[in-house]
Design an enzyme around this catalytic site. Structure first.
Site, PDB file in Angstrom:
ATOM      1  CB  SER A  91      37.611   8.802  82.254  1.00 25.07           C
ATOM      2  OG  SER A  91      36.813   9.948  82.354  1.00 25.07           O
ATOM      3  CG  ASP A 103      36.195  11.321  74.764  1.00 24.86           C
ATOM      4  OD1 ASP A 103      35.147  11.752  75.285  1.00 24.86           O
ATOM      5  OD2 ASP A 103      37.087  10.738  75.414  1.00 24.86           O
ATOM      6  CG  HIS A 151      34.774   9.366  77.862  1.00 24.44           C
ATOM      7  ND1 HIS A 151      36.065   9.847  77.799  1.00 24.44           N
ATOM      8  CD2 HIS A 151      34.529   9.183  79.182  1.00 24.44           C
ATOM      9  CE1 HIS A 151      36.555   9.964  79.021  1.00 24.44           C
ATOM     10  NE2 HIS A 151      35.656   9.549  79.873  1.00 24.44           N
TER      11      HIS A 151
END
Length: 708
Positions: A577, A652, A684
């Site tokens: 991320s 995601d 995610h």
């Protein structure tokens, strides 16, 4: 054949220290390494009794004497259920001192002398006031209210529905501490709710490959600089609605000029007022506004805060029951502290101050003479429990062991249960008197990794170019020998709200300790932009994400290179991320330092990220075009030399799959070779048992590209 011989010789040199007693990654999700606990430890409401389960019996202990006050057996619970037998005592939550809620059964069972033994609750509820038996239900994409007052007949929460109108869900992408779509008033007479209109937001496709012909669904994803959704707050009148068996509601009369993001919704204890913290689109001003519950009309602005970079209210005001005062948390002096206000919005006093942060407000004692909170005083890598005398304004630390403390207070705040951990302590649970500090040890957990050979973990500080102290963690390989050289595995996140370096057991988590067992020096650093170091430290990254973070991470790399045991030609990176964004930024800006890299769900271009988070830290692309261009990975893909493996979840909905796909397209144009792996059914991150697969992919990649 020659390549494999070279790799075998290399691995034997690096991993000669590793014995067979390494962490079993597959066993992580089967409970092998669970830390001992007191099952379902909790306080019995309106008493000084703490309770927990042992051998399928619920024991209630007196906080003062430690004596058993009551035992509730599994058979007794089954008897309450008219003989519907249970094979084990389920997880429970106290409703009040005489009633227990069992989520797996969806039942409230009386343990007192009342005639009603079991109440079966409505299904599919997303929010509830169990004391008043009031439920918010989501069924068939509609949201209903069910109350015991009308025998749980469903009433539509709000008839003002339509295509792309959302009820019963968080709004504003769950920023500002928003974690639900409705808020039940203290006495259960009203429900404040969000109504989100997403019709003006573009559809974004999410692909599902599980059908023979792939299908797609759409989500609403407001990207930076584009049109955002519109939110209203309504108030549902429970008593009037159940009386006529239809929704009686009205909207709060908010004004866009006060700020379009509506956060921190709170009822006053008497249910006469509703408070909303408004944040403007620029996110540099907050207005805490009081509204009349009966009419929805604006009463007054109580607090206004402005910051040239951004404001970020994340906690609701705490109201006194015995006075017309409330406590507000603010970073106005550069650190998150507590401020006492009267209901006219006049500041009475600042309650806490210093170069440390209040991390949680734990509440007031019944006489409202003492306030309890946790903070980073005296160390930002720990968490400590305090009481504050509201008359003298003196704070007293109630926990003295260095490390991380999390409290669970009794209703009257006379006692708290302290969950404690540090680098050497897996878990200690103590019962502590809030006023005299007397304590009783309830549990000293064993080290569940005692059968494995863990390396030593060390926390240290280094300085960046500005003289800021940066906290770092090193996990050394087992049997570390400073005369040898080791490859480095550098794990990075680096984004706002994060803190990876903490004084807690297995601070780096299972996988990082496993990688140390594989012969790596495992290094992590919390750079500028991360949490619990004050506003200046965190907000320094505004409008230039990645720039100062990289400066600090490179200070860590240079520290490592100054150590005689570090193999300079084998420094690897991993992150997900924001950490994925950091990995890509580092290897494309400082390509000469890194040999291999893995990253997942990376932000590649902040203009493709959502409004609330993205614009807080970068402003809009129209306002900050240079910032967006300079932080984009795409123009720098051509610089990548490291052996790179990118992961992404095919579903995601946080960092859209499009980010890494655009990077791949750029890599093709630039002739850069990149390894790529998609987890088609994950969002995610990779959760559950599949995470072991991810860990093994990461391990294999970095081992493959070790240089001789």
């Amino acid at each position: 054949m020659k390549r494999f011989v070279v790799i075998a010789l290399l691995l034997s040199a690096y991993w000669g220290c590793v014995n067979a007693q390494t962490i079993d990654l597959d066993a992580v999700f089967t409970g092998k390494y669970q830390i001992d606990q007191l099952k379902n430890l909790s306080w019995r409401p309106s008493t000084q009794q703490y309770s927990y389960l042992q051998n399928d019996t619920l024991f209630c202990f007196d906080g003062k004497s430690g004596q058993i006050k009551e035992q509730i057996t599994l058979s007794a619970i089954s008897d309450k259920r008219d003989g519907k037998r249970l094979t084990k005592f389920p997880y429970f939550e106290w409703v009040d001192k005489d009633h227990i809620y069992f989520p797996s059964l969806n039942e409230i069972i009386s343990i007192g002398s009342t005639d009603v033994k079991v109440k079966v609750l409505p299904d599919n509820w997303i929010d509830a006031d169990l004391k008043h038996l009031l439920f918010v239900i989501k069924e068939d994409n509609q949201v209903y209210v069910k109350s015991e007052k009308n025998n749980f007949q469903p009433i539509l929460l709000c008839p003002d529905t339509g295509t792309n109108i959302v009820f019963g869900s968080t709004v504003h992408r769950s920023e500002w501490g928003i974690d639900e779509g409705q808020y039940i008033s203290p006495k259960g007479n009203y429900i404040a709710f969000y109504r989100m209109d997403e019709s003006m937001v573009e559809d974004y496709p999410i692909i599902d490959i599980n059908e023979h012909i792939a299908t797609y669904s759409t989500i609403k994803y407001p990207m930076a600089g584009q049109t955002s959704h519109q939110v209203k707050v309504g108030i549902f009148d429970v008593n009037r609605s159940v009386e006529v068996n239809r929704s009686i509601y009205h909207y709060v009369q908010t004004d866009l000029e006060d700020g379009e993001f509506l956060t921190n919704i709170t009822f006053s204890p008497d249910e006469k007022s509703l408070f909303i913290a408004h944040v403007n689109r620029e996110q540099n001003q907050m207005n805490l506004i009081e509204y009349d519950v009966q009419t929805g009309k604006k009463v007054k602005i109580l607090i206004q805060e402005y910051d040239e970079r951004y404001v970020e209210p994340q906690t609701r005001p705490l109201f006194f029951n015995n006075s017309s005062s409330f406590i507000w948390q603010s970073r106005r002096d550069g650190w998150n502290h507590l401020y006492l206000y009267n209901r006219n919005g006049d500041l009475i006093s600042q309650l806490t101050e210093g170069k440390w942060e209040v991390t949680e407000l734990c509440g007031l004692d019944p006489k409202e003479r003492y306030l309890f909170y946790t903070s980073t005083n005296p160390s930002p890598i720990g968490n400590y429990i305090y009481s504050l005398n509201l008359k003298s304004k003196k704070s007293t630390c109630l926990t003295h062991k260095d490390g991380t403390h999390y409290p669970l207070f009794s209703d009257d705040k006379s006692y708290f249960i302290d969950y404690f951990t540090n680098l050497e302590t897996p878990r200690q649970i103590e019962l502590i008197n809030s006023y005299n500090g007397k304590s009783k040890l309830l549990l000293n957990a064993k080290n569940p990794y005692s059968s494995t050979h863990l390396g030593r973990t060390e926390i240290l500080t280094i300085q960046n170019n500005e003289g800021d102290s940066l906290y770092c963690r090193i996990i050394f390989p087992p049997n570390f020998n400073s005369s040898k050289k080791y490859p480095v595995f550098l794990y990075v996140y680096g984004g706002p709200h994060s803190q990876l370096v903490t004084n807690s057991f297995m601070s780096g988590g299972v996988f990082l300790n496993y990688m140390a067992q594989q012969g790596y020096i495992v290094f992590t650093l919390d750079n500028r932009g991360t949490a619990k170091r004050g506003a200046q430290f965190e907000q320094a990254i505004h409008r230039k994400l990645g720039v100062l973070e990289m400066e600090d991470q490179m200070a860590g790399v240079r520290y490592l290179l100054s150590q005689p045991y570090v193999d300079a030609k084998n420094i690897s990176l991993d992150g997900w991320s924001y950490g994925g964004f950091m990995v890509l930024s580092l290897i494309s800006t400082y390509p000469e330092y890194f040999n291999s890299a893995t990253c997942g769900g990376p932000v590649v271009d902040w203009s493709g990220y959502e409004i609330m988070y993205g614009e807080r830290y970068m402003d809009t692309p129209q306002e900050n075009p240079e910032g967006y261009h300079s932080t984009s990975i795409l123009p720098k893909v051509k610089n990548i030399n490291a052996n790179l493996l990118i992961f992404h979840g095919g579903k995601d909905d946080v960092v859209l799959w499009q980010h890494s796909l655009k990077l791949l397209n750029q890599a093709v144009e630039d002739g850069i070779l990149i390894n790529y792996f998609v987890y088609p059914n994950h969002e995610h991150n990779v959760r559950g048992l599949d995470r072991v697969h991810l860990w093994k992919m990461i391990e294999q990649h970095h081992k493959t590209y070790l240089k001789q």
